[in-house]
Design an enzyme around this catalytic site. Structure first.
Site, PDB file in Angstrom:
ATOM      1  N   THR A 144      20.150  67.915  38.669  1.00 25.96           N
ATOM      2  CA  THR A 144      20.971  68.495  39.729  1.00 25.96           C
ATOM      3  C   THR A 144      20.874  70.015  39.689  1.00 25.96           C
ATOM      4  OG1 THR A 144      23.280  68.856  40.441  1.00 25.96           O
ATOM      5  CG2 THR A 144      22.942  68.273  38.140  1.00 25.96           C
ATOM      6  N   SER A 179      30.789  71.269  35.362  1.00 30.26           N
ATOM      7  CA  SER A 179      31.654  70.108  35.108  1.00 30.26           C
ATOM      8  C   SER A 179      31.081  69.339  33.927  1.00 30.26           C
ATOM      9  CB  SER A 179      31.728  69.197  36.334  1.00 30.26           C
ATOM     10  OG  SER A 179      30.511  68.475  36.495  1.00 30.26           O
ATOM     11  N   TYR A 181      30.166  66.316  34.092  1.00 28.56           N
ATOM     12  CA  TYR A 181      29.006  65.617  34.644  1.00 28.56           C
ATOM     13  C   TYR A 181      27.771  66.508  34.603  1.00 28.56           C
ATOM     14  CZ  TYR A 181      25.678  64.825  38.384  1.00 28.56           C
ATOM     15  OH  TYR A 181      24.509  64.727  39.105  1.00 28.56           O
ATOM     16  N   HIS A 182      27.887  67.736  35.105  1.00 27.04           N
ATOM     17  CA  HIS A 182      26.743  68.640  35.130  1.00 27.04           C
ATOM     18  C   HIS A 182      26.248  68.940  33.707  1.00 27.04           C
ATOM     19  CE1 HIS A 182      28.430  69.565  39.219  1.00 27.04           C
ATOM     20  NE2 HIS A 182      27.148  69.465  39.505  1.00 27.04           N
ATOM     21  N   LYS A 185      23.741  66.425  32.557  1.00 23.94           N
ATOM     22  CA  LYS A 185      22.401  66.641  33.088  1.00 23.94           C
ATOM     23  C   LYS A 185      21.652  67.706  32.291  1.00 23.94           C
ATOM     24  CE  LYS A 185      22.460  63.803  36.639  1.00 23.94           C
ATOM     25  NZ  LYS A 185      21.551  62.655  36.743  1.00 23.94           N
TER      26      LYS A 185
END
Length: 384
Positions: A144, A179, A181-182, A185
């Site tokens: 991302t 975040s 989530y990030h 990644k």
């Protein structure tokens, strides 16, 4: 080529599998249906109805004559991962199979831990399976643009040439994710680069912008092939939310000043980027990074495009931003790699916006208006 699509029941995984199959590749999908489970947990549904995976696969074979194999299981189950790779013997693995929503990862401790464990450990299991079964398999991993954050310098494609105290080196581009989530990644990218450098694996890391659109040429061939359209405050995208609000006659809810800039990409370009990456693999030992986006716009500019193209009055309302991010920032992204491989981008055109209006109009009875608004705030450790 034989291509295994992980997360092949999802928003992007399903149309990617169809696009690869339609391009002549022997394609299989893997999924554990966790994404459908998130809908049940949150009490939401796709704006567009979607069929079960077995119905989708049967419909594709009916309209195309092409068979897509399916494997149901979890990447956290290492035995399943090894067994699937040994059975299907892919030339390439496309990895979408991760929890993909920043707000979901910020709900509370349990959701942050789940996201980190699910994404990072599942990816590690996959890397070990590739290394031990067939290190020539090309891993195409969906990352991302959020990995980078919003640095005050140009964002290069994964790597940065630096000079320090008279010496130079090439290093992974510094990351400042926004975040939990990030962050997963970023961990994935580092783990993949490490295995390419140490084990000689080959991988393409695609740092993708915000995807918009719901139809590809393949999904449009039969309503049973439709992919999902998320609009809620957890999994929905800003463009989807704005289009729905315009159709319902509600103000477009811009978080903060709207100066936050996002990289954007049409869903048709996403699936084509995957095809290009699969058919033009990285070299053994190479960790290749492409920034998978075609243009960038601020949230305010996206709202202006929707308001300008909607055939009726549209108002814009500014809400307190639930995220912690710079309200205005520099954003200049290099994204030439995929275009050099042959990508011909679709841009956020009038035609697309108009087609999205029609899609929403036909399904507006399925909108849960309360779910349009943000319920997760970055400054809280619990959003119950």
């Amino acid at each position: 080529m034989r291509v295994l699509v992980l997360g092949g029941d999802g928003y992007l995984g399903w149309p990617t599998a169809l696009h690869l199959s339609d391009s002549g590749h022997e394609t299989a999908v893997v999924d554990n249906f966790a994404r459908r489970g998130y809908d049940e947990e949150l009490g939401v549904q796709s704006l567009v109805p979607i069929e079960d995976l077995d119905v989708r696969i049967a419909a594709w074979q009916e309209v195309s004559g092409q068979r897509i194999e399916s494997y149901v299981g979890d990447l956290l189950d290492a035995d399943f991962v090894y067994r699937t790779l040994r059975e299907f013997r892919p030339d390439a693995v496309v990895h979408y199979a991760e929890q993909r929503a920043a707000p979901y990862s910020m709900i509370d401790r349990a959701h942050a831990v789940y996201t980190q464990h699910n994404n990072v450990i599942g990816n590690l299991n996959l890397l070990y399976a590739i290394a031990e079964i067939d290190p020539t398999i090309h891993l195409v991993k969906l990352g991302t643009m959020g990995e980078y954050g919003t640095p005050n310098i140009d964002i290069e494609e994964g790597w940065l040439d630096v000079e320090h105290n008279g010496r130079t080196d090439r290093v992974l581009y510094p990351k400042r994710p926004g975040s939990f989530y990030h962050l997963t990644k970023v961990h994935d990218s580092h783990n993949i680069e490490f295995t390419c450098r140490v084990w000689g694996l080959r991988a393409t890391d695609l740092n993708q912008g915000v995807v918009y659109g719901q139809q590809t040429p393949q999904t449009a061939r039969d309503e049973r092939l439709a992919t999902r359209f998320d609009y809620d405050g957890v999994f929905g995208t800003v463009l989807n939310r704005f289009v729905i609000q315009a159709v319902l006659g509600q103000p477009l809810t811009v978080y903060g000043t709207g100066g936050q800039t996002r990289g954007l990409i049409d869903i048709r370009d996403t699936v084509e980027c995957i095809r290009l990456a699969v058919e033009n693999p990285a070299e053994a030992g190479e960790f290749r990074v492409f920034n998978q986006m075609t243009e960038s716009k601020s949230v305010r500019e996206i709202a202006e495009v929707v308001a300008r193209q909607f055939p009726g009055p549209v108002q814009v309302e500014h809400l307190e931003n639930p995220r912690v991010e710079a309200p205005e920032h520099y954003y200049n992204v290099v994204h030439t790699g995929l275009e050099n491989l042959g990508l011909k981008p679709h841009l956020l055109s009038d035609t697309l916006i108009e087609s999205m209006f029609g899609l929403v109009e036909a399904n507006k009875h399925r909108v849960d208006v309360d779910k349009l608004y943000p319920g997760v705030r970055w400054t809280r450790t619990s959003n119950a």
